[in-house]
Design an enzyme around this catalytic site. Sequence first.
Site, PDB file in Angstrom:
ATOM      1  N   LYS A  51       0.799  -1.078  -0.137  1.00  0.00           N
ATOM      2  CA  LYS A  51      -0.007   0.095   0.088  1.00  0.00           C
ATOM      3  C   LYS A  51       0.920   1.309   0.010  1.00  0.00           C
ATOM      4  O   LYS A  51       1.929   1.347   0.810  1.00  0.00           O
ATOM      5  CB  LYS A  51      -0.886   0.158   1.112  1.00  0.00           C
ATOM      6  CG  LYS A  51      -1.893   1.132   1.322  1.00  0.00           C
ATOM      7  CD  LYS A  51      -2.775   0.701   2.526  1.00  0.00           C
ATOM      8  CE  LYS A  51      -3.986   1.961   2.600  1.00  0.00           C
ATOM      9  NZ  LYS A  51      -4.765   1.685   3.766  1.00  0.00           N
ATOM     10  N   SER A  70      -9.543  -0.393   7.479  1.00  0.00           N
ATOM     11  CA  SER A  70      -9.107  -0.020   6.059  1.00  0.00           C
ATOM     12  C   SER A  70      -8.608  -1.552   5.594  1.00  0.00           C
ATOM     13  O   SER A  70      -8.465  -1.366   4.182  1.00  0.00           O
ATOM     14  CB  SER A  70      -8.164   0.992   5.958  1.00  0.00           C
ATOM     15  OG  SER A  70      -8.796   2.066   6.092  1.00  0.00           O
ATOM     16  N   SER A  74      -9.319   1.921   3.123  1.00  0.00           N
ATOM     17  CA  SER A  74      -8.638   2.324   2.283  1.00  0.00           C
ATOM     18  C   SER A  74      -7.601   1.637   1.378  1.00  0.00           C
ATOM     19  O   SER A  74      -6.936   2.208   0.606  1.00  0.00           O
ATOM     20  CB  SER A  74      -7.641   3.721   2.964  1.00  0.00           C
ATOM     21  OG  SER A  74      -6.902   3.062   3.876  1.00  0.00           O
TER      22      SER A  74
END
Length: 550
Positions: free
Chosen positions: A48, A146, A122
Amino acid sequence: MSVLTSAMLNAAADLDQPAFIRRLGPDEIAALRPAADGPLAGVPFAVKDNIDVAGIPTTAACPALTEPAPRSATAVQRLLDAGAIPIGKTNLDQFATGLVGTRSPHGACHSVFSADHVSGGSSSGSAIAVAAGVVPLALGTDTAGSGRVPAAFNGLVGVKPTRGLVPTRGVLPACPSLDCVTTLTRTVSLARTAFEALIGPDPDDPWSRAMPVVPPPEVARTIRVIAVPDTPLDLDPPHAAAWQAACAHAASVARLVPVDVSAFLEAAQLLYGGPFVAERLGAFGQLLEPDGPHLDPTVRRIVRAAATITGADVFRGQQRLAELRATALRVFLSVDALLLPVTPGHPTLAEVASDPVGVNARLGTYTNMVNLLDLCAVAVPAGHRDDGLPFGVQLIAPAFADRPLLDLASRWLGEPVQPPSVRSLLAVVGAHLTGEPLNHQLVALGGRLHARARTAGGYRMYRVDGPLPRPGLVRGAGGPVSGLEVEIWDLPAAGIGELLATVAPPLALGPVDLDDGSTVPGFLTDPNGVDATADITEYGGWRGYPGRAG
């Protein structure tokens, strides 16, 4: 670079959505020097893009951030040292603020099961990379859900470890006190291998902490009792039907106990509905000025609004959270884990576009509180809704219950589980239960909670008076078929002898039959040594008896 990794890079380039912000080239991968061997040797992984990879900018989906990271985050370096191979940086809700996967200037991600439905965020790109088969493992972060939300929306396993077990040094912070590095995989087996490679304190991370050598007393080695909400949840109809099916499956892997989850749900509202959003302003608020096309307007509006929160607001929020934590954690005195859906529903991209704040907020109903309450969680697939979209649930447990929780996740998915090695088992039913006055004796003798269980049918329980009231468990006395509450403790052999010396008649050591068909030693009572008028069997166990304190 291996042929396998070349295929992964090509697959990343062929995705029909913006899962990757940057794909690493062969020279960049070689410069990171993944180990040639290790438990993850040759396993490609995605990162990420709020997590540092040495030599690559960490943008958090903000194109204005272009400075290459001087070194890899601790989590990335540990995967490299375990032999894993990074192939790229993935898309996310900007600054890891969102649960939808649409708050990025690089474009919105969608579920691999539907181009109309959000991917969840996210950690949107990391989930897509795994679900689409580009990589078997990806790193995400999970502050409010997330990692778990995109796992649920893409049929994956999402592990949110106990806060601090995986260091966050090298992670662009969202809420430093709550941030967790999480993994997304298709199997619990790979998630477990990654977890063991990732955990351990880092002196450069003030929030990191070590896994205790001896887990807290309330953490059972084997999870056998799962709490479920005692009232209906606010779920969209397709989710509600899938939730009922998931509960039926849960009953096949553990015993279910209805509990009040209102304290958990109120704590969840504090993260964005209370003063805690101010931590995001402190963590990255300086990156939100000046405004421009590089910033997601929803993220900027939410975080900048925290400027009106006062210090007094924060302290009032902390007080309320402490009250809710005390109430919520009492649930884990008699159960091992809590089962909840990950989200109330699965919104479409159009629904998020029409109400970006409201839809996002609802998605955090069952996830926001986990880090606030210092719990660990694993999101696991739980079949599909009637419309074919995946449905996910989360298994939640106290801090440092990560390993038994992973074992439960394996059982949930039908993966093999290695049985724990044990010393001598002992069934306790009264003052030695977790949270009761004499539990400290078991801990001092080197004991560890092995499992929460129930007796086989037929046992009765009586109050035995004395300086400290005790329960008298009587075998073969015509008690309920459902049995009575017990705990099984794992003790050194010498410890049982020491404990036996402290037990006074009419209690004595004898065989206790359990609800799973096994038999372990425990403290039983001579039926001639109890007062028939002091029968407390109706309470289901000593913990449920209101007169146990005296």
